[in-house]
Design a protein around this motif. Structure first.
Motif, PDB file in Angstrom:
ATOM      1  N   ALA A 181       1.438  12.637  -7.484  1.00  0.00           N
ATOM      2  CA  ALA A 181       0.122  11.946  -8.376  1.00  0.00           C
ATOM      3  C   ALA A 181      -0.108  12.854  -9.311  1.00  0.00           C
ATOM      4  O   ALA A 181      -1.437  12.787  -8.253  1.00  0.00           O
ATOM      5  CB  ALA A 181      -0.369  11.000  -8.072  1.00  0.00           C
ATOM      6  N   PRO A 182       0.253  14.072  -9.554  1.00  0.00           N
ATOM      7  CA  PRO A 182      -0.682  15.455 -10.774  1.00  0.00           C
ATOM      8  C   PRO A 182      -1.535  14.913 -11.544  1.00  0.00           C
ATOM      9  O   PRO A 182      -1.220  13.561 -12.152  1.00  0.00           O
ATOM     10  CB  PRO A 182       1.136  15.631 -11.246  1.00  0.00           C
ATOM     11  CG  PRO A 182       1.247  14.723 -11.281  1.00  0.00           C
ATOM     12  CD  PRO A 182       1.472  13.821 -10.294  1.00  0.00           C
ATOM     13  N   PHE A 206       0.739  -1.493   0.082  1.00  0.00           N
ATOM     14  CA  PHE A 206       0.769  -0.116   0.184  1.00  0.00           C
ATOM     15  C   PHE A 206       1.031   1.298   0.064  1.00  0.00           C
ATOM     16  O   PHE A 206       2.073   1.288   0.176  1.00  0.00           O
ATOM     17  CB  PHE A 206      -0.843  -0.445   0.930  1.00  0.00           C
ATOM     18  CG  PHE A 206      -2.048   1.225   1.310  1.00  0.00           C
ATOM     19  CD1 PHE A 206      -3.090   1.579   0.186  1.00  0.00           C
ATOM     20  CD2 PHE A 206      -1.315   2.047   1.983  1.00  0.00           C
ATOM     21  CE1 PHE A 206      -3.474   2.641   0.556  1.00  0.00           C
ATOM     22  CE2 PHE A 206      -2.733   3.437   2.113  1.00  0.00           C
ATOM     23  CZ  PHE A 206      -3.318   3.266   1.632  1.00  0.00           C
ATOM     24  N   ARG A 207       0.514   2.298  -0.852  1.00  0.00           N
ATOM     25  CA  ARG A 207       0.908   3.848  -0.778  1.00  0.00           C
ATOM     26  C   ARG A 207      -0.548   4.289  -0.228  1.00  0.00           C
ATOM     27  O   ARG A 207      -1.306   4.279  -0.433  1.00  0.00           O
ATOM     28  CB  ARG A 207       1.507   4.279  -1.961  1.00  0.00           C
ATOM     29  CG  ARG A 207       2.740   3.367  -2.724  1.00  0.00           C
ATOM     30  CD  ARG A 207       3.234   3.861  -4.000  1.00  0.00           C
ATOM     31  NE  ARG A 207       3.909   5.131  -3.904  1.00  0.00           N
ATOM     32  CZ  ARG A 207       5.051   5.268  -3.039  1.00  0.00           C
ATOM     33  NH1 ARG A 207       6.074   4.221  -3.151  1.00  0.00           N
ATOM     34  NH2 ARG A 207       6.010   6.371  -3.781  1.00  0.00           N
ATOM     35  N   LEU A 208       0.494   5.319   0.474  1.00  0.00           N
ATOM     36  CA  LEU A 208      -1.464   6.822   1.041  1.00  0.00           C
ATOM     37  C   LEU A 208      -1.096   7.849   0.135  1.00  0.00           C
ATOM     38  O   LEU A 208      -0.018   7.611  -0.150  1.00  0.00           O
ATOM     39  CB  LEU A 208      -0.673   6.625   2.366  1.00  0.00           C
ATOM     40  CG  LEU A 208      -1.357   7.850   2.743  1.00  0.00           C
ATOM     41  CD1 LEU A 208      -3.063   7.636   2.933  1.00  0.00           C
ATOM     42  CD2 LEU A 208      -1.259   8.806   4.296  1.00  0.00           C
ATOM     43  N   ASP A 266       7.914   7.411 -13.429  1.00  0.00           N
ATOM     44  CA  ASP A 266       7.652   6.129 -12.884  1.00  0.00           C
ATOM     45  C   ASP A 266       6.814   5.494 -13.715  1.00  0.00           C
ATOM     46  O   ASP A 266       6.786   4.565 -13.765  1.00  0.00           O
ATOM     47  CB  ASP A 266       8.621   6.844 -11.273  1.00  0.00           C
ATOM     48  CG  ASP A 266       8.903   6.905 -10.890  1.00  0.00           C
ATOM     49  OD1 ASP A 266      10.750   7.233 -11.087  1.00  0.00           O
ATOM     50  OD2 ASP A 266       9.242   8.465 -10.769  1.00  0.00           O
ATOM     51  N   ALA A 267       5.287   6.689 -13.159  1.00  0.00           N
ATOM     52  CA  ALA A 267       3.902   5.547 -13.503  1.00  0.00           C
ATOM     53  C   ALA A 267       3.482   6.418 -14.429  1.00  0.00           C
ATOM     54  O   ALA A 267       3.560   7.364 -13.772  1.00  0.00           O
ATOM     55  CB  ALA A 267       3.881   4.597 -12.505  1.00  0.00           C
ATOM     56  N   ARG A 310       8.463   8.442  -5.757  1.00  0.00           N
ATOM     57  CA  ARG A 310       7.325   8.218  -7.331  1.00  0.00           C
ATOM     58  C   ARG A 310       6.672   9.033  -8.255  1.00  0.00           C
ATOM     59  O   ARG A 310       5.528   9.378  -7.096  1.00  0.00           O
ATOM     60  CB  ARG A 310       6.747   6.586  -6.912  1.00  0.00           C
ATOM     61  CG  ARG A 310       5.694   5.664  -8.181  1.00  0.00           C
ATOM     62  CD  ARG A 310       5.451   4.594  -7.264  1.00  0.00           C
ATOM     63  NE  ARG A 310       5.130   3.590  -8.591  1.00  0.00           N
ATOM     64  CZ  ARG A 310       3.832   3.629  -8.950  1.00  0.00           C
ATOM     65  NH1 ARG A 310       2.743   4.499  -8.522  1.00  0.00           N
ATOM     66  NH2 ARG A 310       3.853   2.732 -10.269  1.00  0.00           N
ATOM     67  N   VAL A 311       7.196   9.339  -8.873  1.00  0.00           N
ATOM     68  CA  VAL A 311       6.019  10.104  -9.905  1.00  0.00           C
ATOM     69  C   VAL A 311       4.819   9.333 -10.649  1.00  0.00           C
ATOM     70  O   VAL A 311       5.514   8.948 -11.751  1.00  0.00           O
ATOM     71  CB  VAL A 311       6.690  11.120 -10.872  1.00  0.00           C
ATOM     72  CG1 VAL A 311       6.183  12.125 -11.700  1.00  0.00           C
ATOM     73  CG2 VAL A 311       7.351  12.305  -9.893  1.00  0.00           C
TER      74      VAL A 311
END
Length: 335
Positions: A180-181, A91-93, A309-310, A211-212
């Motif tokens: 996370a834009p 999980f990432r918040l 990155d993703a 992590r972008v």
């Protein structure tokens, strides 16, 4: 494509939280790296993400985004740690200030000093992660502290910030583990990445540690005209009616007249006219919408931007289940 591929789903598209888990299983089988969902005024995100985590083995689990106006920092930490445990550390918040409408008209809180509140919430969450106690003295939060009832994990959930503006993105670089834009053109994203970089420099951090994962919304279909019609309606609505921030951001990226025209149509609640006022070239800048080949090319070019990155892909309004499966299968060819 070297970047990872995330899938963003909307809870309003499903009849039961269990259906989100079905989508997660499908995403994992197609090679997606992560699934994510947001929370507004519908379901709490914890049950569907818990089910998704329980039914998958390697798929990353994220949310977009929880707000420190809607949950206390300690509850945000509890939520993250519970989802961390149920997912086996996947999980990432996702955290962000949200919007005045949701903050004031749903949670009943004043949308005051959102960036400061978000920064302090991050610091409280990290205090729980590191000390097992939210004790904190800040400008927004003053917490005397109690002990977390469980042992905090050695590697707690990373914190991704969903931000748009320069200062907010700099904050993501200084205090977050990811960014996370949403709704950025390629040029606009490159410009904002410079703000993220400035934040990492202020904190003496390495940008590669973040992590972008920019969010894009689109559709892949052999019926190109229909795909573009659906995407046009969704993007126009986000620019003109979905709070002020997305429209303001795209205006600052070079399209103030387009955003103003769309907002004028929204003043009359004319969604068809809103869509009509979104030019093809702006749609093409903001959304991967067209044939499977066109969508794959768009996403691959976006993923190739230095620092990305993703790519987190979300569906547009009006898609059928067949549309969603076809789009996911088209994107899976990038893996």
């Amino acid at each position: 494509m070297n970047a990872e591929l995330d899938l963003l789903v909307r809870l309003t598209d499903y009849d039961r939280p269990q259906d989100v888990a079905d989508r997660a299983v499908q995403a994992e089988s197609l090679g997606f790296d992560r699934i994510s969902t947001g929370e507004t005024t519908g379901w709490n995100i914890v049950p569907p993400l818990t089910l998704a985590a329980d039914r998958t083995e390697e798929l990353g689990i994220s949310n977009d985004v929880l707000s420190p106006f809607g949950r206390s920092p300690a509850l945000l930490a509890q939520t993250a740690l519970a989802l961390h445990d149920v997912s086996g550390g996947r999980f990432r918040l996702g955290l962000g200030p949200s919007s005045p409408a949701i903050t004031e008209r749903w949670h009943g809180e004043a949308f005051d000093r959102p960036l400061r509140r978000t920064r302090e919430a991050i610091e409280v969450i990290r205090a729980v992660y590191e000390e097992g106690n939210p004790a904190y003295e800040g400008e927004i939060f003053e917490i005397s502290g109690l002990n977390y009832e469980r042992e905090p994990p050695e590697s707690p959930p990373p914190i991704d910030l969903g931000t748009l503006g320069p200062k907010a993105t700099e904050m993501a670089g200084r205090f977050g583990d990811g960014w996370a834009p949403q709704l950025f053109t390629k040029d606009g994203l490159e410009d904002r990445l410079a703000d993220l970089e400035r934040g990492t420099e202020l904190a003496d951090r390495d940008r590669s540690d973040l992590r972008v994962s920019p969010i894009v919304r689109g559709i892949a279909s052999e019926d190109r005209d229909r795909a573009r019609k659906l995407a046009r309606g969704t993007i126009a609505f986000m620019l003109g009616a979905y709070g002020p921030y997305y429209g303001d951001s795209v205006a600052e990226q070079g399209y103030p007249d387009v955003v103003a025209d769309i907002r004028d149509a929204w003043a009359d609640r004319d969604t068809a006219e809103m869509a009509a006022r979104l030019p093809d070239e702006v749609l093409d800048e903001l959304a991967p919408a067209g044939t499977p080949e066109e969508v794959r090319e768009w996403v691959a070019e976006y993923a190739a931007i230095e620092g990305v990155d993703a790519v987190r892909f979300g569906f547009v309004d009006g898609m059928t289940e067949a549309d969603k499966t076809a789009t996911m299968e088209a994107l899976a060819e990038l893996r």
